[in-house]
Design an enzyme around this catalytic site. Structure first.
Site, short mmCIF file in Angstrom:
data_model
loop_
_atom_site.label_atom_id
_atom_site.label_comp_id
_atom_site.label_asym_id
_atom_site.label_seq_id
_atom_site.Cartn_x
_atom_site.Cartn_y
_atom_site.Cartn_z
CD GLU A 161 -4.76 -18.36 -1.00
OE1 GLU A 161 -3.54 -18.43 -1.17
OE2 GLU A 161 -5.33 -17.40 -0.42
CG HIS A 203 -3.79 -18.35 8.36
ND1 HIS A 203 -3.69 -19.71 8.17
CD2 HIS A 203 -3.71 -17.78 7.12
CE1 HIS A 203 -3.55 -19.95 6.88
NE2 HIS A 203 -3.58 -18.81 6.23
CG HIS A 209 -3.20 -14.20 9.05
ND1 HIS A 209 -1.84 -14.26 8.77
CD2 HIS A 209 -3.82 -14.12 7.85
CE1 HIS A 209 -1.66 -14.21 7.46
NE2 HIS A 209 -2.85 -14.11 6.88
CE LYS A 268 7.58 0.13 14.82
NZ LYS A 268 6.35 -0.52 15.34
CB ALA A 296 -0.94 -0.01 1.21
CB SER A 338 2.43 -7.47 6.89
OG SER A 338 2.44 -7.26 8.30
CB THR A 339 3.99 -6.49 1.61
OG1 THR A 339 2.93 -5.55 1.79
CG2 THR A 339 4.01 -6.92 0.15
NE ARG A 340 11.04 -9.71 3.85
CZ ARG A 340 11.69 -10.66 4.56
NH1 ARG A 340 11.38 -10.86 5.82
NH2 ARG A 340 12.62 -11.38 4.00
CD1 TRP A 341 6.70 -10.57 7.02
CD2 TRP A 341 7.51 -12.65 7.02
NE1 TRP A 341 7.93 -10.53 7.64
CE2 TRP A 341 8.45 -11.79 7.65
CE3 TRP A 341 7.82 -14.01 6.90
CZ2 TRP A 341 9.66 -12.26 8.15
CZ3 TRP A 341 9.03 -14.47 7.40
CH2 TRP A 341 9.93 -13.61 8.02
CB ALA A 342 1.64 -11.88 1.39
NE ARG A 392 -7.04 -17.02 4.95
CZ ARG A 392 -6.08 -16.18 4.59
NH1 ARG A 392 -5.93 -15.03 5.22
NH2 ARG A 392 -5.28 -16.48 3.59
NE ARG A 438 -6.77 -10.70 4.91
CZ ARG A 438 -5.97 -11.64 4.43
NH1 ARG A 438 -5.98 -11.91 3.13
NH2 ARG A 438 -5.17 -12.33 5.23
#
Length: 578
Positions: free
Chosen positions: A129, A253, A363, A50, A30, A57-61, A302, A398
């Site tokens: 999914e 999750h 999550h 930061k 974002a 968090s994006t890189r962990w998706a 979920r 979500r």
């Protein structure tokens, strides 16, 4: 008595000042999208993050990004699945914007350099999914979609690093939003650690601020969120008087790797895409249990799967269930899910040869700072996108892989909205004034107590007594005026504010809906089809108001609970269901 929270955090006076047209806070999908799009249209953009650019968090998706890219699919079908998952409280027009604009935004990622996995014919490979009735999840690197999107966006940013119109400050924690005499947001105060381009507390003045700070996961002792997810954006917006909505709707999750009792911190996630490719859940006796729970069985939304797992754990007296992917075979698992297989093996587990122990863990926050369809919050000059925001897209739960898409679509909308407003002479630069209200802080050493209180009472399954106990624990941790200012205390105070609002809303909502599961109110109630919105008054006193939403035009309304038609009144006089 309603909780009283800070309206401002104590901090040293700014030792330096910089200016920009727009300050973007956060460097996930974002924030990066907003900054890059804004720089095409305004003179000067400042991006602050930061830690470093790719630590959010994006890189962990893992799973991917959802969009109706298949000719056999349609935005209408994507909209339907999103509304069903959202359990009756989605904003239909926000969802419509997401699903209709989403495919074009994903193709723009490809043009920017994102490398998605392809079919043998050279098309974007799509998988399924939970909650989706079509294959519409685009993925990259098998199970490293977020990492690849982050890489491509950061590469685009690095390509313009020498552009004087865009500046990046890393290792920068935003302390508070700055406001003019009329309440309009006109910048931020931020604390930059030694690795950044400036040291200490400074002020970044701007005509507008975009919050893209991510989630609130560190409120819990166990979460899939990275350590930077301390709710800073939600708390800062709350202190500035912005409305915050639906914080009780927290997605747990279903399949987080269970590492044993007492495991804390960021937990390894087993992507829903593993079930999308054919893995299934069994309890500790080896029995499959999802087939009779939902028409999509192991691929139910979920919240449905998480609830079923919790109930099966209680029935069997176990603290986990098992995810069985062995039948998918070594070659497929290692090719399709290389990161997951590698991480499991590092921990002494192997999905090729054994079922994996899993249990629900925090999550995603479906709630956040209230925005309209242009990303504007209830405070002039402040926009928000991504997990920090509440656009109305997610409702009470979500839909899988809609989060990356939401950040992408609404960041694009915010950039275009702000560019048009600035070009029209709106939002002129204003001088900040000191905000009224309590200046309080919670000692950073109390963070462990805070993180223990929330899962004990406001975890995956809640009840009135547990929420009351959590509220009492949070009240005992109330911020004071004698704590020492610094990053640890600022983060802990932010976590406390988020936890306080979440607990208050979860206590009021006497039903089960989406990510909000109440064992003492196990059914959804038509009287509670609506939103709980939190705001602080000038004295920092928390107020919660309830507003019903009409049934959406696609799905029939939930059945009305006939057992109780009375109502109670919240402290601010708004009628809320009982």
């Amino acid at each position: 008595m309603n909780p009283r929270l800070p309206r401002r955090l104590p901090a040293p006076p700014p030792g330096w000042t910089t200016t920009a047209d727009v300050v973007v806070v956060g460097s996930g999908i974002a924030g990066l999208t907003a900054a890059l799009r804004l720089r095409q249209q305004v003179d000067r953009v400042l991006l602050v993050t930061k830690t470093v650019l790719d630590e959010g968090s994006t890189r962990w998706a893992q799973g991917g990004i959802a969009a109706a890219l298949d000719p056999a699919d349609s935005p209408a079908e994507h909209l339907h699945d999103t509304l069903v998952a959202g359990a009756g409280v989605c904003d239909v027009e926000a969802v419509r914007a997401l699903v209709t604009e989403g495919p074009a935004r994903v193709r723009e990622l490809v043009a920017l350099g994102t490398v998605f996995d392809l079919t043998p014919e050279g098309e974007i490979a799509l998988t399924r999914e939970g909650g989706h009735h079509r294959d519409r999840i685009a993925h990259a690197g098998g199970d490293a979609t977020g990492r690849e999107i982050s890489r491509a966006l950061i590469a685009a940013l690095e390509a313009v690093r020498d552009d004087p119109g865009i500046e990046v400050i890393e290792h920068a924690l935003v302390v508070d939003l700055l406001q003019a005499a009329d309440g309009r947001v006109c910048g931020v105060t931020l604390h930059v650690l030694g690795e950044g381009s400036r040291d200490g507390v400074g002020a970044a003045l701007a005509r507008a601020v975009v919050l893209a700070t991510g989630g609130i996961g560190q409120v819990w002792s166990s979460t899939t969120n990275p350590s930077v997810a301390t709710g800073d954006g939600v708390a800062a917006a709350l202190r500035a008087g912005a409305a915050v909505r639906d914080l009780e709707f927290v997605q747990f999750h279903p399949t987080v790797l269970w590492l044993g009792a007492g495991s804390s911190g960021q937990q390894p996630l087993i992507s829903e895409a593993v079930r999308g490719e054919g893995a299934f859940l069994v309890d500790t006796t080896g029995e499959r249990f999802m087939a009779g729970v939902h028409e999509l069985a192991d691929l139910a939304p979920r919240d449905v799967v998480a609830k079923a797992i919790v109930q099966r754990m209680q029935a069997t007296g176990s603290d986990h269930v098992l995810l069985d992917a062995r039948h998918l075979g070594r070659e497929f698992l290692e090719r399709r899910f290389p990161s997951i297989v590698e991480r499991c093996r590092e921990l002494g587990l192997d999905p090729v040869t054994e079922p994996l122990p899993v249990a629900p863990a925090q999550h995603y926050a479906s709630g956040g700072v209230v925005t309209d369809l242009r990303g504007r919050t209830t405070v002039e000059g402040l926009s928000a996108c991504g997990e920090v925001s509440n656009t109305g897209v997610h409702g009470a739960n979500r839909l899988a892989s809609n989060s990356l898409l939401e950040g992408l679509v609404f960041a694009h909308r915010i950039a275009d909205d702000l560019a048009a407003r600035l070009a029209a002479g709106e939002l002129p630069q204003a001088e900040p004034v000191e905000r009224d209200g309590p200046v309080l802080l919670l000692d950073g050493a109390r963070r462990g107590e805070l993180q223990a209180a929330i899962p004990a009472g406001a975890g995956a399954l809640r009840r009135g007594a547990s929420l009351t106990a959590t509220a009492a624990s949070l009240a005992a941790l109330a911020p004071s005026d004698d704590a020492v200012a610094g990053p640890a205390a600022w983060e802990t105070t932010n976590l406390h504010a988020v936890a306080t609002v979440l607990t208050a809303a979860a206590t009021l909502r006497e039903e089960t809906r989406g990510g909000h599961l109440r064992s003492d109110f196990p059914d959804a109630r038509e009287a509670w089809r609506g939103h709980l919105t939190a705001q602080l008054d000038a004295d920092g006193v928390l107020g919660l108001t309830y507003a019903p939403v009409p049934p959406d035009p696609i799905d029939p309304p939930d059945p009305i609970d006939p057992t109780d038609s009375s109502g109670t009144t919240d402290p601010h006089g708004t009628e809320v269901p009982a």
